[in-house]
Write a protein that holds these residues in place. Structure first.
Motif, PDB file in Angstrom:
ATOM      1  N   SER A 117       0.827  -1.206   0.000  1.00 16.89           N
ATOM      2  CA  SER A 117       0.000   0.000   0.000  1.00 16.89           C
ATOM      3  C   SER A 117       0.861   1.255   0.000  1.00 16.89           C
ATOM      4  CB  SER A 117      -0.931  -0.004   1.209  1.00 16.89           C
ATOM      5  OG  SER A 117      -1.722   1.170   1.234  1.00 16.89           O
ATOM      6  N   LEU A 118       1.887   1.293   0.837  1.00 20.50           N
ATOM      7  CA  LEU A 118       2.769   2.454   0.884  1.00 20.50           C
ATOM      8  C   LEU A 118       3.559   2.584  -0.406  1.00 20.50           C
ATOM      9  CD1 LEU A 118       4.010   4.832   2.368  1.00 20.50           C
ATOM     10  CD2 LEU A 118       5.628   3.247   3.465  1.00 20.50           C
ATOM     11  N   TYR A 119       4.019   1.449  -0.948  1.00 26.96           N
ATOM     12  CA  TYR A 119       4.736   1.500  -2.228  1.00 26.96           C
ATOM     13  C   TYR A 119       3.848   2.092  -3.318  1.00 26.96           C
ATOM     14  CZ  TYR A 119       6.710   0.092  -6.668  1.00 26.96           C
ATOM     15  OH  TYR A 119       7.183   0.120  -7.962  1.00 26.96           O
ATOM     16  N   CYS A 120       2.610   1.631  -3.396  1.00 28.69           N
ATOM     17  CA  CYS A 120       1.687   2.119  -4.428  1.00 28.69           C
ATOM     18  C   CYS A 120       1.450   3.622  -4.278  1.00 28.69           C
ATOM     19  CB  CYS A 120       0.368   1.368  -4.363  1.00 28.69           C
ATOM     20  SG  CYS A 120       0.475  -0.350  -4.906  1.00 28.69           S
ATOM     21  N   THR A 121       1.345   4.081  -3.036  1.00 28.81           N
ATOM     22  CA  THR A 121       1.122   5.507  -2.794  1.00 28.81           C
ATOM     23  C   THR A 121       2.315   6.335  -3.257  1.00 28.81           C
ATOM     24  OG1 THR A 121      -0.308   5.048  -0.902  1.00 28.81           O
ATOM     25  CG2 THR A 121       0.661   7.246  -1.032  1.00 28.81           C
TER      26      THR A 121
ATOM     27  N   PHE B  15      -7.022  -4.755  -6.840  1.00 23.91           N
ATOM     28  CA  PHE B  15      -8.162  -4.814  -5.938  1.00 23.91           C
ATOM     29  C   PHE B  15      -7.875  -4.187  -4.576  1.00 23.91           C
ATOM     30  CE2 PHE B  15      -9.808  -8.875  -8.253  1.00 23.91           C
ATOM     31  CZ  PHE B  15     -10.130  -8.095  -9.355  1.00 23.91           C
ATOM     32  N   ASP B  16      -6.617  -4.251  -4.125  1.00 19.63           N
ATOM     33  CA  ASP B  16      -6.301  -3.693  -2.803  1.00 19.63           C
ATOM     34  C   ASP B  16      -5.465  -2.413  -2.904  1.00 19.63           C
ATOM     35  OD1 ASP B  16      -4.006  -4.860  -3.749  1.00 19.63           O
ATOM     36  OD2 ASP B  16      -3.526  -5.960  -1.906  1.00 19.63           O
ATOM     37  N   TYR B  17      -5.536  -1.736  -4.059  1.00 17.01           N
ATOM     38  CA  TYR B  17      -4.845  -0.449  -4.192  1.00 17.01           C
ATOM     39  C   TYR B  17      -5.461   0.571  -3.228  1.00 17.01           C
ATOM     40  CZ  TYR B  17      -1.501  -0.841  -8.049  1.00 17.01           C
ATOM     41  OH  TYR B  17      -0.405  -1.130  -8.809  1.00 17.01           O
ATOM     42  N   PRO B  18      -4.661   1.487  -2.685  1.00 20.15           N
ATOM     43  CA  PRO B  18      -5.185   2.460  -1.721  1.00 20.15           C
ATOM     44  C   PRO B  18      -5.887   3.650  -2.362  1.00 20.15           C
ATOM     45  CG  PRO B  18      -2.833   2.765  -1.987  1.00 20.15           C
ATOM     46  CD  PRO B  18      -3.194   1.563  -2.806  1.00 20.15           C
ATOM     47  N   TYR B  19      -6.094   3.611  -3.673  1.00 23.55           N
ATOM     48  CA  TYR B  19      -6.756   4.713  -4.372  1.00 23.55           C
ATOM     49  C   TYR B  19      -7.469   4.145  -5.601  1.00 23.55           C
ATOM     50  CZ  TYR B  19      -2.099   4.184  -6.408  1.00 23.55           C
ATOM     51  OH  TYR B  19      -0.936   3.657  -6.923  1.00 23.55           O
ATOM     52  N   PRO B  20      -8.425   4.890  -6.192  1.00 23.01           N
ATOM     53  CA  PRO B  20      -9.155   4.403  -7.360  1.00 23.01           C
ATOM     54  C   PRO B  20      -8.236   4.196  -8.568  1.00 23.01           C
ATOM     55  CG  PRO B  20     -10.332   6.209  -6.338  1.00 23.01           C
ATOM     56  CD  PRO B  20      -8.978   6.165  -5.687  1.00 23.01           C
ATOM     57  N   VAL B  21      -8.490   3.124  -9.297  1.00 23.98           N
ATOM     58  CA  VAL B  21      -7.723   2.776 -10.493  1.00 23.98           C
ATOM     59  C   VAL B  21      -8.621   2.899 -11.717  1.00 23.98           C
ATOM     60  CG1 VAL B  21      -6.570   0.884 -11.716  1.00 23.98           C
ATOM     61  CG2 VAL B  21      -6.150   1.235  -9.261  1.00 23.98           C
TER      62      VAL B  21
END
Length: 389
Positions: free
Chosen positions: A48-52, A167-173
């Motif tokens: 989650s932090l990496y994706c952010t 599916f578990d991204y912390p923001y809309p895709v």
């Protein structure tokens, strides 16, 4: 007060074009290095932090191309959609179905994504070879972009596995699918309509026949996690702007795009393959009516019974401009320092090396532009793969 038009001649200087290209490449390599470091050290422990963090890294790279459209060329978009749809943009996962008719329709989609706060989380299906391209390809490889082989048995497995990553991204895709499989050309259209006649499918005037297997797999995999489809139809107003090409934008020429967007519930797509295939063909029949009406009359809905929406202005955000100023200032300072040291060294080899870098950058710039041209697109759908489209 200065206006963008006051800098028309300056924006055509090749030296500035080179600066834009070199800035993109150098900043891209730096961003790639940071992405890779985070990918191997952070992502295994905190996705989650990496994706952010990666959201802002990929945005910093992609927004440089956005700068070319929004600020360098002064290009504009005019969007037609419902109030309900507009209020949900940037607040939900969505599968984007877009026509692929022009050289820069994808860039107009980037503008909409940026103004909906989803450019950094935009995903797309692309050819596997793209992951080896420095800067943008490497950045996508480290951002869960889905790379396909054009082999359905392999691609089906890749899609099933990779789609779950979102599916578990912390923001809309926003996930973009060009269902036609390649960019529209007259030759490809002729071949596509011949295929439609043989299969008893409805013929289209402004689109290629969509490829259903990828869409079916997407719809089946996304249900329950992605609530909607955004059906996007892109046209260009050449009365208010120039022909839509990256080269025109690079030369500071404004492009005017008009975009019709419908928000459709994904759960309306039938679960069975045959039903989902029919759904996509019907969707493209309506897209064809929209684009045909637009090309004929300048209105998406003048010649059909599809919903009429008022035009909606989406103001520019300043971030692509600020991002470009920051990167260009850094790169220019380093280039001047580098060339000063080379030239003052007095070495003929060093001076030749410096000249070679400029020539290489120049050729690279126009090679990149050439790749966006319609006649350089995929040969998929062509009746003769030995001919240029």
């Amino acid at each position: 007060m200065w206006e963008l038009e006051d800098f028309t001649e300056i924006r055509r200087w090749y030296a500035l074009h080179l600066l834009l290209c070199v800035t993109f490449f150098i900043s891209g390599v730096i961003i790639n290095a940071v992405q890779f470091l985070l990918y191997v050290t952070l992502r295994p422990f905190n996705k989650s932090l990496y994706c952010t963090l990666n959201y802002y890294l990929i945005y910093s790279l992609m927004s440089q191309v956005l700068f070319l459209a929004e600020w360098w060329s002064g290009s504009e978009i005019r969007v037609f959609t419902s109030d309900e749809a507009y209020q949900m943009w940037g607040k939900e996962h969505a599968l984007i179905i877009m026509n692929h008719t022009y050289e820069v329709d994808w860039l107009m989609g980037w503008i909409v994504a940026d103004r909906s706060h989803t450019l950094g989380s935009a995903k797309v299906f692309v050819k596997k070879m793209m992951q080896y391209v420095p800067t943008i390809g490497w950045a996508w490889r480290l951002s869960d972009i889905i790379f396909l082989n054009r082999n359905w048995q392999e691609d089906k497995t890749i899609m099933q596995t990779q789609i779950k990553e979102f599916f578990d991204y912390p923001y809309p895709v926003w996930m973009l699918l060009f269902a036609e499989g390649t960019r529209f050309t007259p030759a490809k259209h002729e071949a596509s309509m011949e295929f439609a006649r043989k299969r008893g499918l409805p013929e289209l005037k402004r689109h290629l026949i969509p490829r259903t297997r990828g869409f079916i797999q997407c719809a089946q995999s996304l249900k329950g996690n992605f609530p909607v489809i955004y059906d996007v139809t892109v046209g260009f107003n050449t009365k208010e702007g120039e022909e839509p090409s990256l080269q025109n934008m690079l030369r500071g020429r404004k492009v005017m795009s008009e975009i019709y967007i419908r928000r459709l519930p994904l759960d309306e797509v039938p679960d069975d393959d045959e039903g989902a295939s029919k759904y996509l063909h019907e969707l493209y029949r309506s897209k064809d009516q929209l684009l045909d009406s637009y090309i004929n009359t300048g209105s998406f809905t003048e010649e059909n019974d599809l919903p009429k929406y008022s035009s909606r202005a989406m103001p520019r955000r300043p971030y692509s401009l600020l991002n470009m100023i920051g990167w260009a200032s850094f790169v220019l300072s380093q280039i001047l320092r580098f060339y000063y040291n080379l030239i003052t060294s007095g070495s003929l080899i060093s001076i030749s090396f410096a000249v070679g870098i400029v020539i290489f950058a120049y050729l690279g710039l126009y090679k990149m532009i050439g790749l966006t041209k319609i006649d350089k697109g995929s040969q998929y759908g062509s009746t003769d793969t030995n001919k240029k489209d």
